[in-house]
Design a protein around this motif. Structure first.
Motif, PDB file in Angstrom:
ATOM      1  N   LYS A  78       0.839  -1.189   0.000  1.00 60.93           N
ATOM      2  CA  LYS A  78       0.000   0.000   0.000  1.00 60.93           C
ATOM      3  C   LYS A  78       0.885   1.254   0.000  1.00 60.93           C
ATOM      4  CE  LYS A  78      -4.045   1.969   2.281  1.00 60.93           C
ATOM      5  NZ  LYS A  78      -4.980   1.881   3.424  1.00 60.93           N
ATOM      6  N   TYR A  79       0.524   2.221  -0.823  1.00 56.61           N
ATOM      7  CA  TYR A  79       1.347   3.418  -0.957  1.00 56.61           C
ATOM      8  C   TYR A  79       0.488   4.607  -1.394  1.00 56.61           C
ATOM      9  CZ  TYR A  79       0.879   2.225  -5.887  1.00 56.61           C
ATOM     10  OH  TYR A  79       0.361   1.926  -7.120  1.00 56.61           O
ATOM     11  N   LYS A  80       1.014   5.804  -1.148  1.00 52.82           N
ATOM     12  CA  LYS A  80       0.404   7.010  -1.712  1.00 52.82           C
ATOM     13  C   LYS A  80       0.941   7.160  -3.130  1.00 52.82           C
ATOM     14  CE  LYS A  80       1.636  10.235   1.145  1.00 52.82           C
ATOM     15  NZ  LYS A  80       1.729  11.583   1.763  1.00 52.82           N
ATOM     16  N   LEU A  81       0.064   7.468  -4.066  1.00 53.75           N
ATOM     17  CA  LEU A  81       0.499   7.565  -5.458  1.00 53.75           C
ATOM     18  C   LEU A  81       1.606   8.593  -5.627  1.00 53.75           C
ATOM     19  CD1 LEU A  81       0.309   6.806  -8.406  1.00 53.75           C
ATOM     20  CD2 LEU A  81      -1.651   8.330  -8.652  1.00 53.75           C
ATOM     21  N   SER A  82       1.532   9.709  -4.914  1.00 58.24           N
ATOM     22  CA  SER A  82       2.564  10.737  -5.069  1.00 58.24           C
ATOM     23  C   SER A  82       3.943  10.208  -4.668  1.00 58.24           C
ATOM     24  CB  SER A  82       2.225  11.988  -4.258  1.00 58.24           C
ATOM     25  OG  SER A  82       2.195  11.704  -2.869  1.00 58.24           O
ATOM     26  N   ASP A  83       3.990   9.271  -3.708  1.00 64.44           N
ATOM     27  CA  ASP A  83       5.274   8.734  -3.250  1.00 64.44           C
ATOM     28  C   ASP A  83       5.995   7.929  -4.329  1.00 64.44           C
ATOM     29  OD1 ASP A  83       5.074   9.855  -0.755  1.00 64.44           O
ATOM     30  OD2 ASP A  83       4.310   8.047   0.228  1.00 64.44           O
ATOM     31  N   VAL A  84       5.233   7.370  -5.281  1.00 62.98           N
ATOM     32  CA  VAL A  84       5.875   6.603  -6.354  1.00 62.98           C
ATOM     33  C   VAL A  84       6.029   7.438  -7.631  1.00 62.98           C
ATOM     34  CG1 VAL A  84       5.307   4.304  -5.504  1.00 62.98           C
ATOM     35  CG2 VAL A  84       3.643   5.524  -6.907  1.00 62.98           C
ATOM     36  N   LEU A  85       5.819   8.759  -7.486  1.00 60.58           N
ATOM     37  CA  LEU A  85       6.031   9.689  -8.595  1.00 60.58           C
ATOM     38  C   LEU A  85       7.210  10.631  -8.332  1.00 60.58           C
ATOM     39  CD1 LEU A  85       2.315  10.603  -9.382  1.00 60.58           C
ATOM     40  CD2 LEU A  85       3.841   9.296 -10.854  1.00 60.58           C
TER      41      LEU A  85
END
Length: 269
Positions: A78-85
């Motif tokens: 589980k992750y925040k989308l911004s963290d993988v951008l």
């Protein structure tokens, strides 16, 4: 805010353009640390591929190091989308999206003088190399695996429509600015979803610099201003969208939003 649109996107890499963009969006973006880490990683790959005798083998070795040795890939929890951008976060966790991993790979390849270009496929960013004699070599940025027409058709039918077909122009090289817009739009949507409206507004302003009259970008900025309780500027942007896109079904929803903001202003005054 610095004029992002003054950059000549044809003369610098997507990665370098995005570092500038992230600095404008986030005051604490560690640009020098990011550049230093990439420089170190490129140096390691350059040494490792020096013994390879052709470009195909060098590219294969580069991908093997990036995905297998260093462990980069898609997020597996589980992750925040911004963290993988955000590029700094991706380099730290080694988890990203197709587009964030893709721009890092493209930059490494460019520095190593290896042929690799971006393709905005209807479902995600993919990478293309034309160093083979016949068909282009298509690569999934999530894991470095080779893609073929069957896989791409399955993606289209599963994500777009059961009747969707693969066309030759689906695999055309994308311009740098097109990829940059895609990253910024994805980041803007992620930040809005995460209720981080101040940063979302910074992203929106960069996108509007790139196309000052785009009613959809102006609409999104209006929605962000509304969340920030900036009623006057929100009304201006939302009204611009309704005026320029009266036939868009979303216009009716935006009219309701405008009415709600106007009523709130009357209540407060």
């Amino acid at each position: 805010m610095k004029i992002f649109s003054n950059i000549d996107f044809s003369k610098q890499s997507i990665f370098e353009s995005m570092v500038v963009a992230f600095q404008l969006i986030r005051k604490n973006f560690p640009a020098e640390e990011v550049k230093k880490e990439l420089k170190s990683r490129i140096k390691e790959i350059k040494f490792s591929i020096s013994s390879e005798n052709n470009e195909i083998n060098k590219l294969k070795k580069m991908l093997q190091i990036f995905y297998s040795k260093w462990g980069f890939g898609g997020a597996n929890k589980k992750y925040k989308l911004s963290d993988v951008l955000w590029i700094d976060s991706v380099l730290k966790t080694r988890q990203g999206t197709a587009v964030s991993l893709g721009i890092i790979i493209l930059y490494i390849a460019k520095e190593l003088e290896l042929s690799l270009t971006p393709v905005i496929f209807p479902t995600q960013l993919i990478l293309r190399s034309d160093i083979r004699d016949k068909k282009p070599w298509l690569i999934d940025p999530f894991n470095g695996e080779t893609l073929n027409e069957h896989i791409l058709e399955v993606w289209l039918k599963g994500n777009i429509s059961p009747t969707a077909l693969l066309y030759k122009n689906d695999l055309n090289e994308a311009k740098s600015l097109t990829v940059i817009r895609k990253i910024l739009n994805t980041l803007k949507a992620a930040l809005m979803e995460e209720k981080n409206m101040e940063l979302a507004l910074n992203v929106s302003n960069l996108l509007i610099q790139l196309d000052p009259n785009d009613p959809y970008e102006i609409r999104d900025r209006g929605l962000i201003y509304a969340q920030l309780e900036c009623g006057k500027v929100a009304l201006r942007d939302l009204a611009y969208f309704v005026e320029h896109c009266p036939e868009d079904p979303i216009s009716e929803i935006i009219k309701v939003q405008i009415h709600s903001i106007e009523q709130k202003k009357i209540t407060f005054h």
